[in-house]
Motif scaffolding. Structure first.
Motif, PDB file in Angstrom:
ATOM      1  N   LEU A 171       0.825  -1.198   0.000  1.00 31.90           N
ATOM      2  CA  LEU A 171       0.000   0.000   0.000  1.00 31.90           C
ATOM      3  C   LEU A 171       0.864   1.256   0.000  1.00 31.90           C
ATOM      4  N   GLU A 172       2.022   1.183   0.629  1.00 30.27           N
ATOM      5  CA  GLU A 172       2.925   2.340   0.674  1.00 30.27           C
ATOM      6  C   GLU A 172       3.373   2.734  -0.729  1.00 30.27           C
ATOM      7  N   ASP A 173       3.464   1.763  -1.645  1.00 33.93           N
ATOM      8  CA  ASP A 173       3.901   2.036  -3.014  1.00 33.93           C
ATOM      9  C   ASP A 173       2.894   2.890  -3.781  1.00 33.93           C
ATOM     10  N   LEU A 174       1.666   2.943  -3.304  1.00 37.85           N
ATOM     11  CA  LEU A 174       0.634   3.730  -3.985  1.00 37.85           C
ATOM     12  C   LEU A 174       0.711   5.212  -3.634  1.00 37.85           C
ATOM     13  N   LYS A 175       1.374   5.535  -2.562  1.00 37.20           N
ATOM     14  CA  LYS A 175       1.415   6.928  -2.104  1.00 37.20           C
ATOM     15  C   LYS A 175       2.048   7.834  -3.167  1.00 37.20           C
ATOM     16  N   GLY A 176       1.285   8.845  -3.609  1.00 32.21           N
ATOM     17  CA  GLY A 176       1.768   9.798  -4.596  1.00 32.21           C
ATOM     18  C   GLY A 176       1.793   9.286  -6.024  1.00 32.21           C
ATOM     19  N   LEU A 177       1.377   8.054  -6.263  1.00 33.30           N
ATOM     20  CA  LEU A 177       1.409   7.483  -7.612  1.00 33.30           C
ATOM     21  C   LEU A 177       0.350   8.132  -8.492  1.00 33.30           C
ATOM     22  N   LYS A 178       0.758   8.692  -9.616  1.00 31.07           N
ATOM     23  CA  LYS A 178      -0.178   9.290 -10.564  1.00 31.07           C
ATOM     24  C   LYS A 178      -0.759   8.169 -11.429  1.00 31.07           C
ATOM     25  N   ILE A 179      -2.047   7.942 -11.285  1.00 29.63           N
ATOM     26  CA  ILE A 179      -2.653   6.761 -11.879  1.00 29.63           C
ATOM     27  C   ILE A 179      -3.931   7.079 -12.639  1.00 29.63           C
ATOM     28  N   ARG A 180      -4.048   6.488 -13.804  1.00 29.41           N
ATOM     29  CA  ARG A 180      -5.275   6.608 -14.593  1.00 29.41           C
ATOM     30  C   ARG A 180      -6.326   5.676 -14.003  1.00 29.41           C
TER      31      ARG A 180
END
Length: 223
Positions: A171-180
């Motif tokens: 879940l930490e890897d999702l932080k700030g991830l720009k995602i469509r």
């Protein structure tokens, strides 16, 4: 304007083909009258859905009506943008539209229950069956389509996250991830997990302008 008699023929053929469509309310027409309908489709003409679903469906309609009903197919957002299809059908700009709920979640919030995270649905076939049964059972869901006539309701396979820069393992890897993402519950889910979601129609995902800012995409796929 399109016609009630032609609609009766079209409606009877819908169960065999998995295409989403909405049409305006129709009026009666003389038996011999020919009708030409337009269908807006966001998918490219060579996409799987166009080749194996939309085009065969159009052919079946024309054959069943012995040419009295013609359907002009406008693929690849050439007539209407994917995000504008619902309103285009309502306004009479097009007769039929390949629509995607996630583009206007505020219009069909009850139908969007099918996109909630964590549902035990593992295939598009099962998801589509569930959505159609909900539509048949609950008047409040049918009311969301009061200004249109659904020809079919469908879902995709569960979504996966594809990335260009790093794997998402925690879940930490999702932080700030720009995602469509798609609109509705998937957008709210990504916000809650700390990602930066943006609604982009699937045909626009591979455009340079999209890839310039996005490093991840949600899209359907089989396990």
């Amino acid at each position: 304007m399109i016609y009630q008699q032609s609609w009766d023929v079209v409606r009877n053929l819908l169960s065999a083909i998995g295409i989403v469509g909405t049409v305006l309310a129709l009026t009666a027409a003389a038996p011999a009258q020919e009708v030409t309908l337009t269908v807006a489709d966001q998918n490219p003409p060579t996409a799987w859905g166009s080749v194996h679903a939309m085009q065969p469906w159009i052919k079946k309609i024309e054959e069943a009506t012995k040419g009295r009903v013609k359907i002009e197919h406008y693929p690849g957002q050439t007539l209407v943008k994917g995000t504008e299809t619902w309103n285009a059908v309502r306004a009479g700009v097009v007769d039929i539209g390949w629509c995607f709920h996630g583009y206007w979640p505020d219009v069909t919030p009850l139908s969007d229950v099918i996109t909630l995270p964590g549902l035990p649905i593992t295939s598009a076939e099962k998801g589509s069956e569930v959505l159609w049964k909900l539509y048949e059972r609950f008047p409040a869901i049918r009311e969301e389509y009061a200004e249109t006539q659904p020809l079919a309701l469908w879902t995709s396979h569960p979504y996966f996250i594809l990335t260009t820069s790093k794997q998402v393992k925690t879940l930490e890897d999702l932080k700030g991830l720009k995602i469509r993402v798609t609109g509705g519950p998937p957008t709210e889910q990504m916000k809650a997990l700390g990602a930066v979601p943006t609604l982009v129609p699937m045909p626009d995902v591979n455009r340079p302008s999209t890839r310039a800012w996005s490093t991840a995409w949600e899209r359907p796929g089989r396990r």
